[in-house]
Write an enzyme that holds these catalytic residues in place. Structure first.
Site, PDB file in Angstrom:
ATOM      1  N   GLU A 109     -11.088  -8.508  32.878  1.00  0.00           N
ATOM      2  CA  GLU A 109     -11.400  -8.355  31.453  1.00  0.00           C
ATOM      3  C   GLU A 109     -10.449  -7.333  30.848  1.00  0.00           C
ATOM      4  O   GLU A 109     -10.330  -6.223  31.365  1.00  0.00           O
ATOM      5  CB  GLU A 109     -12.823  -7.812  31.260  1.00  0.00           C
ATOM      6  CG  GLU A 109     -13.924  -8.828  31.397  1.00  0.00           C
ATOM      7  CD  GLU A 109     -15.291  -8.200  31.116  1.00  0.00           C
ATOM      8  OE1 GLU A 109     -15.363  -7.155  30.438  1.00  0.00           O
ATOM      9  OE2 GLU A 109     -16.277  -8.752  31.605  1.00  0.00           O
TER      10      GLU A 109
ATOM     11  N   ASP B 214     -20.579   0.052  23.068  1.00  0.00           N
ATOM     12  CA  ASP B 214     -20.031   0.842  24.159  1.00  0.00           C
ATOM     13  C   ASP B 214     -20.568   2.259  24.198  1.00  0.00           C
ATOM     14  O   ASP B 214     -20.818   2.876  23.171  1.00  0.00           O
ATOM     15  CB  ASP B 214     -18.500   0.902  24.043  1.00  0.00           C
ATOM     16  CG  ASP B 214     -17.865  -0.406  24.460  1.00  0.00           C
ATOM     17  OD1 ASP B 214     -18.244  -0.914  25.528  1.00  0.00           O
ATOM     18  OD2 ASP B 214     -17.021  -0.931  23.713  1.00  0.00           O
TER      19      ASP B 214
END
Lengths: 266, 400
Positions: free
Chosen positions: A49, A60
């Protein structure tokens, strides 16, 4: 079979879950991305990724926020990331982008899908684009031959699981209600979540959010088809940015050995 | 000028709006929408809200002709006095509604984002009223600049979390509140402070703030026997303006939203997202955003902290798109001038946000006079909170 499915099948044939590390493009520097991808490949990653940094990464935790902020402060541009990955994808395992919807929307979802595919990417993960809002994105991605990876969370309804039946690539299972980041224990909700998804969706399920090291990777790997490791890897890189490639290799190789040694799921 | 009923069931205002949140939150926004739809049909909920607005907030707020300003500009100007609400601004209309809904949904924990602290104070107030615990996210930069509001929130029993990420201002506080919500979604109610965020927030906040326009419409008819020709209100996220615009949307009234031009739209240091009209997706909805060529969000700038946000509510984007409302921008220096003017003319120190609306009326006075305008300004808040900052600014230290 597409490249993502092949990667899961290969790991599965070896009796282990697929290993999916995450790095933020532009951290520590964009010029380091080729070296990082090579290190992750050699360390045994099955899928990689690559994060496209966004100014407001609301899914996040602190580690990936900081990496994104630093990448942007250095002037990391979307176009430059596309250029950087296009030289890599031949030798590397399948690569997917992870980013937020606004940079893609602003680039143009058709154009972005086209350019990402042309750069050799296999898929796209957008944590702030829920499935119900993703119809145009999905069409654009499918037309380009890019998989738009659906996310599921412990809170997801059966209606959502039904809706993602026709998805491609794999299912990204969010192991906790929360943001990305290292956690000491694996959430008890992981196993029932994976089982619910597997009962309804005919795609591999990879689990991420909060996997700190080999112990949790093995624990998650017992129930899931893939293990995603982001914050722990990026944190290790942040601690020794000058040795990013070596650190990445060591971190992911250790995880891979742990997964190789685990007893088969059956 | 007829507009379709918006939002549709997907939370869309034409092309704008929607629900761009992590999958983890989708069930929560669904549940919120159902709970809200149920509550607004429930006469008990409406009665409770109405009584609180009357006996606790102090509504209806007055609407009165601004006599000296009217004389000075040469046409009639009326002020809707949202500054006279409890806590000094319109923000509380919304927080009382949302916290009442949170209690109805059995949520035990209240979170909110705040910029200058006005919405944080209004949320802390509503939470205190219901004996609930509020946690407020506030950019570390704003915590420093607005120490008194931080203290106010603490007095009201709230916990304030300084946010150190990004630009350490309102947008980062909003990110952090969303992260908290994702993490604690099962017991937590997120009180959003403006007509922004994922559906149903833009609709719900609009509805709670519409009490401003409903009262104002009745009061204008009573006081003048007619509707205003223009309604002028400042636009940051856009809750005070949507609150006064919405009940007039089918009337032949010009709706003017005044954005913050900061140091000038051409300088790039401003908060006028509709002037730039670049579509983008942030904090749960598609609207107009300040952003760079890569879709990275750009910091906003305004002397008024309440307008200092890089986005705007999706229904404003829609009103701009359909032409139902007109959006203009006023610079920091013009707003300051109006801050002084209104104080002297009417004995009312306006919030710097509201001063933007006053400044536009002053700027356009010649034209409005020629047209024989009858202007209604939404005076969304009182300026006491801004006095320190204006004082420092005028001492020469250009204070952000």
């Amino acid at each position: 079979m597409n490249k993502i499915a092949e990667a899961f099948a290969r790991a599965n044939a070896q009796g282990r879950p697929a290993l999916i590390p995450y790095v933020t493009a532009g951290f520590p520097q964009l010029e380091r991305l080729p070296g990082l991808v090579r290190a992750l490949t050699e360390a045994g990653a099955d899928i990689i990724e690559v994060g496209i940094p966004f100014s407001d990464p609301l899914a996040d935790g602190p580690v990936l926020q900081k990496a994104a902020t630093e990448a942007l402060a250095q002037g990391t541009r979307v176009r430059a990331i596309l250029d950087a990955v296009s030289g890599l994808t031949g030798e590397a395992p399948p690569m997917v982008f992870l980013t937020y919807i606004n940079p893609v929307f602003h680039y143009g979802i058709e154009q972005f899908s086209h350019d990402a595919k042309a750069a050799g990417m296999a898929g796209l993960i957008i944590p702030d684009l829920p499935w119900i809002e993703g119809r145009d994105m999905r069409r654009a991605a499918e037309r380009s031959g890019l998989a738009l990876i659906p996310l599921v969370a412990p809170t997801s309804t059966d209606a959502h699981l039904t809706a993602i039946k026709k998805a491609q690539g794999f299912v990204y299972g969010v192991s906790v209600t929360g943001v990305t980041g290292v956690r000491q224990t694996v959430d008890q909700g992981v196993e029932p979540l994976v089982q619910r998804v597997k009962a309804m969706v005919d795609l591999p399920v990879a689990v991420g959010f909060g996997i700190a090291g080999p112990r949790q990777a093995v624990e998650v790997g017992r129930v899931a088809d893939g293990v995603i490791v982001g914050s722990a890897l990026v944190q290790a890189i942040a601690e020794r940015p000058n040795a990013a490639e070596q650190v990445a290799y060591d971190c992911v190789h250790e995880l891979r050995l742990a997964l190789d040694n685990m007893v088969t799921k059956a | 000028m007829a507009t379709k009923k918006v939002p549709d069931r997907f939370g869309r205002f034409g092309p704008f709006g929607g629900r761009y949140v992590p999958e983890t939150l989708m069930p929560a926004v669904d549940a919120l929408e159902h709970a809200y739809q149920e509550a607004r049909r429930d006469s008990g909920f409406r009665r409770d809200l109405g009584e609180l607005l009357k006996d606790y907030v102090g509504r209806p707020t007055p609407l009165r002709r601004a006599d000296q300003m009217s004389q000075a500009v040469g046409f009639d100007v009326y002020l809707k006095r949202e500054d006279l609400n409890h806590t000094g601004a319109h923000k509380i209309n919304n927080t009382i509604g949302q916290v009442l809904l949170a209690r109805r949904m059995g949520k035990t924990r209240i979170i909110a984002e705040t910029g200058a602290g006005q919405h944080g104070v209004a949320t802390a107030t509503a939470a205190a009223l219901f004996g609930l615990k509020a946690e407020i996210y506030m950019g570390a930069e704003d915590v420093k600049r607005q120490a008194l509001n931080v203290y106010r929130m603490k007095l009201l029993g709230a916990q304030v979390h300084p946010v150190e990420s990004g630009t350490r201002t309102l947008k980062d506080a909003t990110n952090e509140a969303i992260r908290d919500w994702v993490t604690n979604v099962r017991d937590t109610f997120y009180v959003i402070g403006s007509v922004v965020g994922p559906h149903p927030y833009p609709m719900m906040v609009r509805d709670f703030q519409s009490v401003i326009g409903k009262e104002a419409r009745r009061q204008m008819l009573k006081v003048t026997g007619d509707l205003p020709t223009h309604i002028v209100a400042s636009v940051g996220g856009g809750s005070n303006s949507m609150g006064i615009f919405y009940p007039f949307r089918h009337d032949a009234v010009q709706l003017i939203g005044v954005e913050a031009a900061g140091e000038g739209v051409e300088t790039g240091r401003h908060a006028a997202s509709i002037q730039v009209a670049e579509p983008g997706i942030l904090h749960g909805s598609l609207s107009y955003l300040l952003q760079d060529e890569d879709g990275q969000i750009q910091p906003a700038h305004s002397i008024s902290a309440g307008l200092d946000y890089p986005g705007v509510g999706p229904e404003h984007a829609y009103f701009h798109h359909t032409g139902r409302a007109q959006y203009v921008a006023i610079r920091d220096d013009q707003a300051l001038e109006a801050f002084h003017q209104l104080s002297r003319w009417e004995g009312i120190i306006p919030a710097l946000e509201s001063a933007h609306a006053v400044a536009w009326v002053i700027q356009e006075a010649h034209r409005l006079k020629r047209e024989g305008a009858r202007v209604l300004i939404n005076l969304s808040g009182r300026g006491d909170k801004d006095v320190d900052q204006v004082f420092l600014y005028e001492q020469g230290g250009h204070h952000e």
